[in-house]
Design a protein around this motif. Sequence first.
Motif, short mmCIF file in Angstrom:
data_model
loop_
_atom_site.label_atom_id
_atom_site.label_comp_id
_atom_site.label_asym_id
_atom_site.label_seq_id
_atom_site.Cartn_x
_atom_site.Cartn_y
_atom_site.Cartn_z
N ALA A 116 40.80 24.69 37.66
CA ALA A 116 41.62 25.94 37.40
C ALA A 116 41.56 26.81 38.63
O ALA A 116 41.89 27.97 38.39
CB ALA A 116 41.34 26.63 36.11
N ALA A 117 40.95 26.35 39.77
CA ALA A 117 40.47 27.32 40.50
C ALA A 117 41.58 27.99 41.59
O ALA A 117 41.69 29.02 41.95
CB ALA A 117 39.47 26.61 41.82
N GLY A 118 42.87 27.19 41.78
CA GLY A 118 43.82 27.72 42.58
C GLY A 118 44.64 28.70 41.63
O GLY A 118 44.43 28.96 40.42
N SER A 119 45.31 29.75 42.49
CA SER A 119 46.35 30.72 41.82
C SER A 119 47.69 30.66 42.57
O SER A 119 47.66 30.53 43.89
CB SER A 119 45.29 31.98 41.87
N SER A 120 48.54 31.23 41.62
CA SER A 120 49.77 31.38 42.42
C SER A 120 50.27 32.86 42.68
O SER A 120 50.98 33.16 43.07
CB SER A 120 50.78 30.75 41.33
N ASP A 121 49.03 33.66 42.22
CA ASP A 121 49.14 35.12 42.36
C ASP A 121 48.90 35.58 43.78
O ASP A 121 48.17 35.07 44.46
CB ASP A 121 48.23 36.07 41.47
N THR A 122 49.31 36.60 44.47
CA THR A 122 49.04 37.12 45.50
C THR A 122 47.67 37.93 45.41
O THR A 122 47.42 38.78 44.80
CB THR A 122 50.14 38.04 46.06
N VAL A 123 46.85 37.70 46.50
CA VAL A 123 45.34 38.56 46.27
C VAL A 123 45.63 39.42 47.58
O VAL A 123 45.75 38.99 48.65
CB VAL A 123 44.52 37.46 46.57
N SER A 124 45.22 40.86 47.32
CA SER A 124 44.98 41.63 48.28
C SER A 124 43.46 42.01 48.65
O SER A 124 42.65 42.13 47.64
CB SER A 124 45.62 43.00 47.85
N VAL A 125 43.15 42.17 49.87
CA VAL A 125 41.72 42.54 50.25
C VAL A 125 41.91 43.93 50.46
O VAL A 125 42.43 44.63 51.45
CB VAL A 125 41.19 41.75 51.30
N ALA A 126 40.69 44.75 49.67
CA ALA A 126 40.69 46.22 50.05
C ALA A 126 39.38 46.55 50.34
O ALA A 126 38.34 45.82 50.11
CB ALA A 126 41.10 46.96 48.70
N ALA A 183 36.65 43.66 49.01
CA ALA A 183 37.14 43.07 47.67
C ALA A 183 38.41 42.55 47.49
O ALA A 183 39.53 43.26 47.82
CB ALA A 183 36.68 44.40 46.65
N PRO A 184 38.41 41.30 47.51
CA PRO A 184 39.74 40.63 46.96
C PRO A 184 40.05 41.02 45.36
O PRO A 184 39.28 40.90 44.73
CB PRO A 184 39.30 39.05 47.14
N THR A 185 41.41 41.52 45.30
CA THR A 185 41.99 41.96 44.11
C THR A 185 43.36 41.34 43.89
O THR A 185 43.79 40.96 44.66
CB THR A 185 41.89 43.44 43.99
N SER A 186 43.42 41.31 42.71
CA SER A 186 44.88 40.88 42.41
C SER A 186 45.46 41.56 41.12
O SER A 186 44.76 42.32 40.37
CB SER A 186 44.98 39.37 41.75
N ALA A 187 46.64 41.63 40.96
CA ALA A 187 47.34 42.29 39.93
C ALA A 187 47.86 41.36 38.84
O ALA A 187 48.58 41.69 37.83
CB ALA A 187 48.64 43.22 40.35
N GLY A 188 47.68 40.05 39.18
CA GLY A 188 48.33 39.04 38.20
C GLY A 188 47.31 38.53 37.29
O GLY A 188 46.18 39.00 37.08
N THR A 189 47.74 37.48 36.56
CA THR A 189 47.00 36.89 35.35
C THR A 189 46.25 35.40 35.77
O THR A 189 45.55 34.79 34.96
CB THR A 189 48.00 36.77 34.18
N ASP A 190 46.81 35.04 36.71
CA ASP A 190 46.16 33.64 37.48
C ASP A 190 45.08 33.77 38.16
O ASP A 190 44.94 34.10 39.41
CB ASP A 190 47.22 32.97 38.02
N ALA A 191 43.82 33.38 37.79
CA ALA A 191 42.66 33.60 38.47
C ALA A 191 42.48 32.62 39.91
O ALA A 191 42.83 31.53 39.56
CB ALA A 191 41.23 33.53 37.70
N LEU A 192 41.97 33.32 40.55
CA LEU A 192 41.52 32.48 41.85
C LEU A 192 39.98 32.27 41.77
O LEU A 192 39.38 33.57 42.07
CB LEU A 192 42.01 33.25 43.28
#
Length: 248
Positions: A116-126, A183-192
Amino acid sequence: MGGDTVDARPNQPSRGHVNGQAHEAAVHPGVPAAAQVARHHALASAPADTVTTLTHDEDTYVDAGAPSAAYGTSGSPAVRGSSAHLTHLRLSLPSAPAGQSLKSAVLRVMSSSDPAAGSSDTVSVAPVTGAWTEAGVAYRSRPALSWAVLGTLSGATTVSTSSTVPLDVSQLSGSLGGSYGMAPTSAGTDALWLWPRQAASLATGPRPELACGSQGAAESPNRAHVVRSWREVLPKSPPGRPSRRRLP
């Protein structure tokens, strides 16, 4: 580049063409001025860029579902918006070599081998602005993050896949020579899920890559077309007439 016939020359080739290759060339619509030629020579003589691949000093993640848990070096860093998983990375940025400045920066990461490692969500680095330690940080004590975005990652949908995140040089340049947190962050529900720095191969853990070099202004587009990799074949001219053809 000009050309001429070779009909009357000894050891002439079997075909009357010029076949050339070059890594970098400036193609002008006319004869360049002496100052322009000197400037091209100076830029071509500049030292090569210094590319440095770094490893993180610390990396871990926190989980909103276990707000008091400190995961330290155990497990793989994870990124998800809800319920929140936040990854924290810290590295030591080197100073730029003398006479050079930061020209580009990327963060290379690899999704883990978990199914389940992949993610379809966009990840932002802050950027991380608050204090934290790898061994002690938990979701409840997580550090503050900047609203600025260093870079974004999308399309990391498969397992064991490398991804490259271009980073904003303007935000990193002032921190060269010191410690820096991101910090890589995401607003979605699909974990990377990512490989950590403790992975068996350094090529799988998070790896920032910095390129420093001399800052030379680019040639004006209406004065010269810069070609990075090219091959030009000039048709054979009638005897006595030079063959000249500009690249498109």
